[in-house]
Motif scaffolding. Sequence first.
Motif, PDB file in Angstrom:
ATOM      1  N   GLN A 485       0.844  -1.204   0.000  1.00 22.05           N
ATOM      2  CA  GLN A 485       0.000   0.000   0.000  1.00 22.05           C
ATOM      3  C   GLN A 485       0.870   1.241   0.000  1.00 22.05           C
ATOM      4  OE1 GLN A 485      -3.225   0.110   2.841  1.00 22.05           O
ATOM      5  NE2 GLN A 485      -3.265   2.341   2.882  1.00 22.05           N
ATOM      6  N   GLU A 539      -9.914   6.062  -0.802  1.00 20.58           N
ATOM      7  CA  GLU A 539      -9.801   5.278  -2.034  1.00 20.58           C
ATOM      8  C   GLU A 539      -8.743   4.179  -1.894  1.00 20.58           C
ATOM      9  OE1 GLU A 539     -11.361   5.664  -5.545  1.00 20.58           O
ATOM     10  OE2 GLU A 539     -12.735   5.923  -3.871  1.00 20.58           O
ATOM     11  N   CYS A 540      -7.672   4.478  -1.159  1.00 23.32           N
ATOM     12  CA  CYS A 540      -6.655   3.456  -0.883  1.00 23.32           C
ATOM     13  C   CYS A 540      -7.250   2.326  -0.046  1.00 23.32           C
ATOM     14  CB  CYS A 540      -5.475   4.072  -0.127  1.00 23.32           C
ATOM     15  SG  CYS A 540      -4.016   4.349  -1.154  1.00 23.32           S
ATOM     16  N   ALA A 543      -9.365   0.043  -2.084  1.00 22.85           N
ATOM     17  CA  ALA A 543      -8.559  -0.878  -2.885  1.00 22.85           C
ATOM     18  C   ALA A 543      -7.918  -1.955  -2.023  1.00 22.85           C
ATOM     19  CB  ALA A 543      -7.489  -0.096  -3.653  1.00 22.85           C
ATOM     20  N   THR A 547      -8.429  -6.083  -2.058  1.00 20.11           N
ATOM     21  CA  THR A 547      -7.408  -7.108  -2.340  1.00 20.11           C
ATOM     22  C   THR A 547      -7.628  -8.336  -1.468  1.00 20.11           C
ATOM     23  OG1 THR A 547      -5.767  -6.282  -0.745  1.00 20.11           O
ATOM     24  CG2 THR A 547      -5.668  -5.391  -2.988  1.00 20.11           C
ATOM     25  N   VAL A 569      -0.993  -1.195  -4.063  1.00 17.91           N
ATOM     26  CA  VAL A 569      -2.303  -0.614  -3.771  1.00 17.91           C
ATOM     27  C   VAL A 569      -2.183   0.899  -3.759  1.00 17.91           C
ATOM     28  CG1 VAL A 569      -4.173  -0.452  -2.085  1.00 17.91           C
ATOM     29  CG2 VAL A 569      -2.946  -2.617  -2.375  1.00 17.91           C
ATOM     30  N   ARG A 573      -7.222   1.789  -7.139  1.00 15.79           N
ATOM     31  CA  ARG A 573      -6.658   0.802  -8.056  1.00 15.79           C
ATOM     32  C   ARG A 573      -5.686  -0.100  -7.320  1.00 15.79           C
ATOM     33  NH1 ARG A 573      -1.624   0.999 -10.283  1.00 15.79           N
ATOM     34  NH2 ARG A 573      -1.234  -0.274 -12.123  1.00 15.79           N
ATOM     35  N   PHE A 574      -5.644  -1.366  -7.734  1.00 17.40           N
ATOM     36  CA  PHE A 574      -4.607  -2.243  -7.193  1.00 17.40           C
ATOM     37  C   PHE A 574      -4.149  -3.241  -8.240  1.00 17.40           C
ATOM     38  CE2 PHE A 574      -8.545  -4.498  -6.040  1.00 17.40           C
ATOM     39  CZ  PHE A 574      -8.273  -5.798  -6.445  1.00 17.40           C
ATOM     40  N   LEU A 660     -16.365  -3.534  -7.752  1.00 10.97           N
ATOM     41  CA  LEU A 660     -15.025  -3.878  -8.241  1.00 10.97           C
ATOM     42  C   LEU A 660     -15.104  -4.437  -9.656  1.00 10.97           C
ATOM     43  CD1 LEU A 660     -12.081  -5.710  -6.670  1.00 10.97           C
ATOM     44  CD2 LEU A 660     -13.312  -6.912  -8.477  1.00 10.97           C
ATOM     45  N   LEU A 678     -10.034  -2.065 -10.516  1.00 12.43           N
ATOM     46  CA  LEU A 678     -10.439  -0.738 -10.065  1.00 12.43           C
ATOM     47  C   LEU A 678     -11.618  -0.868  -9.116  1.00 12.43           C
ATOM     48  CD1 LEU A 678     -10.341   1.265 -13.439  1.00 12.43           C
ATOM     49  CD2 LEU A 678      -8.531   1.034 -11.730  1.00 12.43           C
ATOM     50  N   VAL A 679     -11.715   0.099  -8.203  1.00 11.70           N
ATOM     51  CA  VAL A 679     -12.825   0.127  -7.246  1.00 11.70           C
ATOM     52  C   VAL A 679     -13.289   1.571  -7.057  1.00 11.70           C
ATOM     53  CG1 VAL A 679     -12.053  -1.921  -5.974  1.00 11.70           C
ATOM     54  CG2 VAL A 679     -11.248   0.353  -5.276  1.00 11.70           C
TER      55      VAL A 679
END
Length: 851
Positions: A485, A539-540, A543, A547, A569, A573-574, A660, A678-679
């Motif tokens: 991350q 947003e992090c 994501a 995961t 991450v 997005r991841f 997702l 993407l989320v």
Amino acid sequence: MKSTELRRHFLDFFKTKNHVIVSSMSLIPRDDPSLLFTSAGMVQFKPYYTGTIPLPYVRATSVQKCLRTSDLDNVGKTLRHHTFFEMLGNFSFGDYFKEEAILWAWEYLTKVLAIDTARLYVSVYKDDDDAYNLWSKKIGLEPARIFRFGDDDNFWGPAGNSGPCGPCSEIFYDLGERFGCGRSSCAPGCDCDRFPEIWNLVFPQYNQLVSGKREPLKNRGVDTGMGFERLVMVMQQKYSVFSTDLFSRTIKEICAATGVVYGKDRTTDVSVHVIADHIRALVFAIGDGIIPSNEERGYVIRRILRRAVRLARVIGMQDAFLYKLVPAVIDVYDPAYPELRKRREEITLVIKSEEERFLATLEKGLLQFEELSKNTTMLSGVETFKLYDTFGFPVELTQELAKEKGIGVDEPGFLTMLQQAREESKAKAKFTPQGEWMIVTEGRGEFVGYDTEKTETNILRYNQHGKTIDCVLASSPFYAEAGGQVGDQGEIVDPDHFILEVLDTYWFQGMIVCHCEITAGEFKPAKVIARVDIKKRAECARAHTATHLVHAALRKTLGEHARQEGSFVEPGRFRFDFTHFKPLSEDEIRAIENMVNEKILEAIPVEKTVMPIDQAKRLGAMAIFGEKYGEEVRVVKIGDFSIELCGGIHLDNTGEIGFLKIVSQEAAAAGIRRIEALVGMRLFERMRDHDETIKELSRAVGSQDKDLVAWIRETQHQLKQAEQDFETALAELARTEAMVLLAKLFEDKTRFIDQELKNYGHKGMRMVADIVRGKAPDAIGFLYEKVQNKVNYLVFVGKGREKDFPANTLIKEIGKNLGGGGGGRPHMAEGGGGDPANIESAIVALRKIVV
């Protein structure tokens, strides 16, 4: 004594001296951006000497995995150099110092291991009278066996560009005169193999700053490092590390596969040594998650692999075979490193894939070498580096090939390019502080970001370089990059004086460091308000929590083998790497997406709990390979669907993810797949963009109601039909034009013809040329077409005249007069570019050659 016994023997000895046995850290150093690899036993203990973190113990001992490439050219040629090696060590942090370190080292070597004292010599730093007196008076060594050396030999460190360092005392073992250089001055410190250093006792008592200045170390102590391979050599009474049980099995496998006889020819033995050394390094590096690539650590590992492949070819192995050596290495190291066996299949597949790829590249590189070596007496440094960098050619291979052709290689120019590439690679070490740390208040700070996104706090230390500032806060709400991350962004504000924009947050020697830029005012350390960028963090978190859902869904869909191999991450997005041996099918992707989105819609609470690691394991929490966990761990649990050890930022509820979508998949390495997803808002923005694209397409085709897919398929069908009709018409036109040219050709006794063709294109001109060649085997022709003030042209030669006038030679003569360039084969060659005004002069020149 077997190597497996010797490791435990060493650790048990220091356990009796009240040392805590600490397991080896990964070859990927944690919290130290100045290092690419773990290169010494003390790397994981650096913060303990500087005092930036509380001491969990004051004495430690370990067997550390290490990797260095500084001695790469000596590997295999000497008895003592390696890329990967193990370092035995005992450490003191503000506890015992020189006396105990020297006495215990001597006790272990001479009393416990019973090594002949007559074979042992020592060195001390030139000004270190304390160490000298301990060896002379306490141990009783005569002065002739104690040597004083300067900074280059007996002052150690730091590991990286800053950190603990100090004088050292080395212990040497005398292998005997047969390994010496024959000079009367031969003694410990000589470059020959007679006196290998087996143990280095370092006394860290300074902290070196980036500028080179040395300050007293807060926790002065002891940092010793004994080369395990060298100690095994001594204890097994061998005269080379490659004759020990650490390498004998691997070397036997190499000889069996290649058919070479070991011990008969030094050049062959060096190649065998290098291959044995390099395959061991590859197994451990890939086992720790370092995948060959074109960046940083992966770049170094790829170079090591390619060097081994080249030397395998030198001893007659043309096909991929390094991967077949993996079981031999793992069998030798399984007792000490059982995790390697669990990853055996993955390690083997990665090496096999890289070998095969390089062997294919090598063939292309040989073709490139042939081109570069034409019409020259010297390959430039740039050309040599291109072969090295693009095709993996070691400079030795280029030199060997060049020697066969009687041309030289600009080695100094190559070395300049190589050094530049190395500097660029070092520069990629993320946010290595450029200036010096200014300490405002002692302390390492603490992370409070699980509970708050804004706090009032103090700056403990800072490192300013122009407008850039790296700082450590007493209480930091900013999450430092870890576990894949990215670090938090935000701002640090002193309302009366300055605003710092936090660009990133990272770990450095156990401290959370904010990498900032001054955007307003003038910086000076004070009480500040630290604020995380809430939108980016949210947003992090979306994501990151996603995961965990994806990881669980992968295992449920594909099988338990689908284990996480890495992740990245960032907000919305991841990227997620996992073990799997073939691409995901559309049905599998759909099943994974459905499963994850169902769990999102269920709005399952995300529980974050700190507990003892044994309890977490009993609950079934998944640990990520390569991560190091303490006695207390943070467990992230999502209902009965997912439970993992994780210190990252997460949501409180899966419903907050939104939804997702997996947007791509690719191979990260052999046996490892990579998906990108993407989320949240980022996915919503992508879907909105796609919707706009569909509307634009609908407007372009003239109706909102059309079925776009059906329309596109029908249009493609119509285009294909039109192309077929065009091909038919072009062929008929070419046939007609060819008949006209043949008629002219039979009237021209020179058997040469030139003709401008209009709107034929490359394909049409080739059609005409093929027909004429078929009917007139002694003809030579030049066809051309003017296109936007340039010329496309073609030379054809009948079968009967190809040897005398090959078309690919004639095309170059045309290029000299007309301009542009081209190439082809003896029967036909094509070119383009040039000036239409020069067509006539080019035709005249060509006619003079062939008529």
